[in-house]
Design a protein around this motif. Structure first.
Motif, short mmCIF file in Angstrom:
data_model
loop_
_atom_site.label_atom_id
_atom_site.label_comp_id
_atom_site.label_asym_id
_atom_site.label_seq_id
_atom_site.Cartn_x
_atom_site.Cartn_y
_atom_site.Cartn_z
N PHE A 10 7.53 3.14 -4.98
CA PHE A 10 7.19 3.03 -3.56
C PHE A 10 6.10 1.98 -3.35
N VAL A 11 5.08 2.02 -4.20
CA VAL A 11 3.99 1.04 -4.08
C VAL A 11 4.52 -0.37 -4.25
N ARG A 12 5.42 -0.56 -5.21
CA ARG A 12 6.00 -1.89 -5.42
C ARG A 12 6.78 -2.34 -4.19
N ASP A 13 7.61 -1.44 -3.65
CA ASP A 13 8.39 -1.80 -2.47
C ASP A 13 7.49 -2.10 -1.27
N ALA A 14 6.41 -1.32 -1.13
CA ALA A 14 5.49 -1.52 -0.01
C ALA A 14 4.75 -2.87 -0.14
N LEU A 15 4.36 -3.21 -1.35
CA LEU A 15 3.69 -4.50 -1.57
C LEU A 15 4.65 -5.65 -1.30
N GLU A 22 -4.58 -0.61 1.70
CA GLU A 22 -5.14 0.46 2.52
C GLU A 22 -4.05 1.18 3.29
N GLU A 23 -3.07 0.43 3.79
CA GLU A 23 -1.95 1.06 4.50
C GLU A 23 -1.16 1.94 3.54
N ILE A 24 -0.93 1.43 2.33
CA ILE A 24 -0.19 2.20 1.32
C ILE A 24 -0.96 3.46 0.95
N ARG A 25 -2.27 3.30 0.75
CA ARG A 25 -3.10 4.44 0.39
C ARG A 25 -3.07 5.51 1.49
N LYS A 26 -3.19 5.07 2.75
CA LYS A 26 -3.19 5.99 3.87
C LYS A 26 -1.87 6.73 3.99
N GLY A 27 -0.77 5.98 3.83
CA GLY A 27 0.55 6.60 3.93
C GLY A 27 0.79 7.62 2.83
N LEU A 28 0.43 7.29 1.61
CA LEU A 28 0.62 8.21 0.50
C LEU A 28 -0.25 9.45 0.65
N ARG A 29 -1.48 9.26 1.17
CA ARG A 29 -2.37 10.39 1.37
C ARG A 29 -1.79 11.34 2.43
N GLN A 30 -1.25 10.77 3.49
CA GLN A 30 -0.64 11.59 4.54
C GLN A 30 0.59 12.33 4.03
N ALA A 31 1.25 11.73 3.04
CA ALA A 31 2.45 12.37 2.48
C ALA A 31 2.11 13.47 1.48
N GLY A 32 0.82 13.59 1.14
CA GLY A 32 0.42 14.68 0.26
C GLY A 32 0.09 14.29 -1.16
N TRP A 33 0.13 12.98 -1.47
CA TRP A 33 -0.22 12.55 -2.83
C TRP A 33 -1.74 12.63 -3.01
N SER A 34 -2.15 12.97 -4.23
CA SER A 34 -3.58 13.10 -4.52
C SER A 34 -4.21 11.71 -4.68
N THR A 35 -5.53 11.67 -4.54
CA THR A 35 -6.26 10.40 -4.68
C THR A 35 -6.06 9.82 -6.06
N ASN A 36 -6.06 10.67 -7.08
CA ASN A 36 -5.89 10.20 -8.45
C ASN A 36 -4.50 9.59 -8.64
#
Length: 213
Positions: A10-15, A22-36
């Motif tokens: 997903f990160v590769r596709d988003a890049l 920051e957009e990728i980080r925000k989206g993944l966080r909203q989806a429930g992925w942990s910071t780590n």
């Protein structure tokens, strides 16, 4: 597909779609992925404006790292143990007690000699290996994230923390039992001071490692 592979894809596709980190980080966080998990996925790709995303170089588990850090941390253990033995032996000689064993002075002298001999060897080895590892890290940033260094650092933190807690419990027990003489307190303080110093030093190293991830 494993979860870490799916988030990495997903990160590769988003890049590739020109989405910012920051957009990728925000989206993944909203989806429930942990910071780590998010940090690990983003760290797979270099911070370079290039398409397709360039994989970031990853640290490797090498025999050379095992040798360097095993020698360094073993020398550290010898230094800590025999520094404590040195101080304890001196306290036994300087503060004899009527309840001591008859041959305590002889045994303390032997411990003192062993401690001095060990420190004369272990201290230069530790300092030299530490300097060697530091220079290697300065020349190669990937070495800074060596998994061997990381795990041995955390192992050192764990061991010193357990010893410090055990020492504190032993000291409190001595006071409750009424056997906490000045020599007893000084011996316990020595153990606590040495382990705490090692813990604080390598805790700073952990922050250094985290800052480079």
């Amino acid at each position: 597909m494993q979860a870490k592979d799916s988030v990495r894809q997903f990160v590769r596709d988003a890049l590739l779609a020109d989405r910012s980190r920051e957009e990728i980080r925000k989206g993944l966080r909203q989806a429930g992925w942990s910071t780590n998990e998010i940090d690990n996925a983003l760290a797979q790709y270099a911070r370079i404006d290039f398409s397709p995303p360039i994989p970031a170089p990853r640290p490797q588990f090498t025999a050379r790292d095992v040798f360097i850090y095993a020698v360094q941390f073993t020398a550290l253990a010898y230094m800590a143990i025999y520094l404590i033995n040195l101080v304890h032996a001196l306290l036994d000689l300087w503060m004899p007690d009527a309840a001591d064993f008859p041959d305590l002075e002889l045994r303390a002298t032997m411990r003192l000699r062993w401690a001095i001999a060990t420190l004369v060897v272990a201290a230069p080895v530790y300092l030299w290996m530490s300097r060697f590892a530091h220079n290697r890290v300065e020349k190669d940033a990937i070495s800074r994230r060596s998994p061997v260094r990381k795990y041995l650092t955390y192992l050192t933190l764990f061991v010193t923390a357990m010893i410090f807690l055990g020492d504190a419990i032993f000291l409190i027990y001595g006071f409750l039992e009424g056997s906490a003489t000045l020599r007893f307190v000084l011996k316990a303080t020595t153990v606590g001071a040495v382990t705490l110093a090692v813990f604080v030093f390598y805790l700073r190293d952990v922050e250094y490692l985290r800052g480079d991830q």
